[in-house]
Design an enzyme around this catalytic site. Sequence first.
Site, PDB file in Angstrom:
ATOM      1  N   GLY A 160      -9.240 -22.859  -7.570  1.00 38.15           N
ATOM      2  CA  GLY A 160      -8.226 -22.973  -8.155  1.00 38.15           C
ATOM      3  C   GLY A 160      -7.294 -21.842  -7.321  1.00 38.15           C
ATOM      4  O   GLY A 160      -8.084 -21.099  -6.342  1.00 38.15           O
ATOM      5  N   HIS A 161      -6.062 -21.643  -7.918  1.00 39.44           N
ATOM      6  CA  HIS A 161      -5.081 -20.825  -7.218  1.00 39.44           C
ATOM      7  C   HIS A 161      -5.952 -19.071  -7.434  1.00 39.44           C
ATOM      8  O   HIS A 161      -6.123 -19.196  -8.329  1.00 39.44           O
ATOM      9  CB  HIS A 161      -3.630 -20.953  -6.925  1.00 39.44           C
ATOM     10  CG  HIS A 161      -3.214 -20.658  -9.000  1.00 39.44           C
ATOM     11  ND1 HIS A 161      -1.765 -20.810  -8.950  1.00 39.44           N
ATOM     12  CD2 HIS A 161      -3.985 -20.998 -10.078  1.00 39.44           C
ATOM     13  CE1 HIS A 161      -1.765 -21.198 -10.754  1.00 39.44           C
ATOM     14  NE2 HIS A 161      -3.253 -20.405 -10.798  1.00 39.44           N
TER      15      HIS A 161
END
Lengths: 328, 328, 328
Positions: free
Chosen positions: A238-239
């Site tokens: 994920g970011h």
Amino acid sequence: MSGSMPAPGSALSAEEIASFVGGELMGSASGSFRSVAAVDSASQDEVVFFRSGLDQRGATPKPELLDAVLACSAGLLVVDAGFPEAKRAMVRVENPGLAAARLQQHWHGRDFPIAVGVHPTAQVDLSAEVAASASIAAGVVVGADCVIGEGVHLHPGVVLYPRVHLGEGCTVHANTVLGSPGFGYVWDGQQHQPMPQMGGVRIGRGVEIGANSVIDAGTMAPTVIGDGCILDNFVQVGHNCSLGRAVVLCAQVGLSGSTILEDGVVMGGQSGSGGHLRVGTGTQIAARGGATADIGPGLVVSGVPAVDIRLHHRMQAALRRLAKGRKS
Amino acid sequence: MSGSMPAPGSALSAEEIASFVGGELMGSASGSFRSVAAVDSASQDEVVFFRSGLDQRGATPKPELLDAVLACSAGLLVVDAGFPEAKRAMVRVENPGLAAARLQQHWHGRDFPIAVGVHPTAQVDLSAEVAASASIAAGVVVGADCVIGEGVHLHPGVVLYPRVHLGEGCTVHANTVLGSPGFGYVWDGQQHQPMPQMGGVRIGRGVEIGANSVIDAGTMAPTVIGDGCILDNFVQVGHNCSLGRAVVLCAQVGLSGSTILEDGVVMGGQSGSGGHLRVGTGTQIAARGGATADIGPGLVVSGVPAVDIRLHHRMQAALRRLAKGRKS
Amino acid sequence: MSGSMPAPGSALSAEEIASFVGGELMGSASGSFRSVAAVDSASQDEVVFFRSGLDQRGATPKPELLDAVLACSAGLLVVDAGFPEAKRAMVRVENPGLAAARLQQHWHGRDFPIAVGVHPTAQVDLSAEVAASASIAAGVVVGADCVIGEGVHLHPGVVLYPRVHLGEGCTVHANTVLGSPGFGYVWDGQQHQPMPQMGGVRIGRGVEIGANSVIDAGTMAPTVIGDGCILDNFVQVGHNCSLGRAVVLCAQVGLSGSTILEDGVVMGGQSGSGGHLRVGTGTQIAARGGATADIGPGLVVSGVPAVDIRLHHRMQAALRRLAKGRKS
């Protein structure tokens, strides 16, 4: 490793193999060798390797496996110190698996071959910097402001969104996506408004990423993957995550946004992390485990939420006893 | 199935349908039929099928569903022996679902159409053998020494690494990757050294593989998928796995390396296996289950680690009672 | 939001920012601004946003984070009412995150840019309807009878099988597959016969779908995704599912066939649903949870099978006590 380096792909004599892997040749073997092979299909010009000691799981090999190795048709064995003496040519080394990996890298290359340069069906943005020795396969897309280091391999169908940096010697397998926008939205009372994800992805040197994986771009600053990390297939990063050096993520692992994994963390298949947490250096999360809070360094954890693996096993055992109606 | 085979795609009369599916026509229906349809959208020239007995989950259909079928606008029903008599044209068969599948295959084909031959945007290595009747869609990549059997469908974006063999009649859906290197590394004290994965993949006949799945190449010998296996989307098959005949892997299943699944094993969605283990013939692993050791044949298991499903349910119930403070 | 709309991408003064986000400017800031930035890398012409109140997890920010914001180099802060007074230019708004999202959308666009029109390497079936303002990137495949609405973005490598309808303003990220045949087979005594999946997919307006996801076609009628849904990477939506408005599916979620999710349902990462069940409006399923039966509206559930999250936590706590040998 000692001696002068043989030409890549060249057949090697038993003496050259011993020199190449830094081992000791016992007995003699005529002819030359061109591959490592499986025990049941090896031929005279191939090598079989075998570790008689404990494997990574702490298990000793089954006796029938040892018998099969002793009886196989390979012209040379690569074994460890504990392997029994036998009337066969063998090279003793400390780590037969590592020796076999190096021999196979010599004979077959570290990765499946891709032609150096950009395949005519690939699409590379004019603003991207691509090193001359990088190999970009069919159907790859490289977005704006990407930087591709020396010797990088991008396999077919890989998609790089804007602002992805790949250090030298990285390999990315087919249909993996890097730099896609992180999953960040803000509810405005009527709908989910996307927060543009402008930070890109910064990947160190010698990183290997499997097929059909995804690493999302960071929101403001890049998502970071440290040198020498290895990621299997279907891995979701994920970011705003940050991975240290030599982290290992097995297939189907999912990291929520802003997960920090320190150097050498290992996560087993289908495990995951909640976001905004840190896992300490060298900690191992067993397959299917789920980290829901910070975890210290040097631990082995399992379950959801992930706890010390011995506690996890006690919990499982206690539950089984309970279900079977036993009191303790 | 009896009678002469009608031309693929042709409209069928009620009599021809009864003959085609080996059933008995009750009542009469004029005109001809061109598709199976849903209960709430069917029209006069369409067929609705319905099973009144137990479904695969062991549940009987809801009474209102039966009412809807009786009231629908389809010109013909295909039903089982337990369906009530009614003033409607119907064909009685043993297995209405199977009859409907065969009718739809007749009318619409087994798979979405792809033109026979190699799409101009596909990249097929010169050393690959591709059967004349195979269909290779846009953007597909076929690596060196692959063998593609008669009637194979490769949908858009499929990537075959070197040494993938696909038997006749296989279908592989979009963006799936076959033959990517298995996740095998040896730590050399400083970094993870990849063990080259040279074994390729060997897939039998009539295998169907969903979208965005991955089957990794074996290390020395091929990863094997038996005849008639069906794999859903996002399925991960690690290196050196071996699947028997007609194995079913639902979406997001992950098999660690060297998993052996015997004939007819069924694994539910998001389930997984640790590596180096065997699951016996016909055993079913429920959704989300995780096999951590060998499992015998003919069992139904659930949970992580996967245990007999009745024990698993007792464990869940016992835990719930415990949490609610009840003693037993 | 108030005031006249500035030209997309234009630099904004502090006064214009206050007007644009409907906030109140405190203090004065010279010059103009061109981006939102991270606290530790912001410069004079950038904006930093900060929420001093509870975040989505119900946690308050750490005090050192507040100090960092007060000391950062940004020329302007966007903060909420609870933020302390300081000798800095700041814009107070109700929801700083939403204000930042809107500012970033203004400066950088809602999505990474793709050229309007069909990329020369994309393959669009002649029977497909593509709106003039849609953007179809390199390597995309659009199957027969698809309908692509105004302003749709299809990123590289997206594959649409036949009969996929995408409403206006949808975004689909790289290598995602829509309309692949659902996993429906009937055993004929010898093999798994595929039930052709003819229903396609119908996606509403403003839906965003991440990278490497899959939505399968329905069997007779379409699989349905409602307006404004957001789906992360690796999401699996089985055939015949139906999602209401503004549903949120995080990464690696898997929905079995015929799952119905009502408006506003949220499913955390790696969660899943068994098929043929309904989850009520606004219910949240925590990460890794698994719905195995109908769940009512407005609940928060966790675990497998998913139960009320408080019960789930009690179950975990009870099991831990049991394993540690405590009685209660």
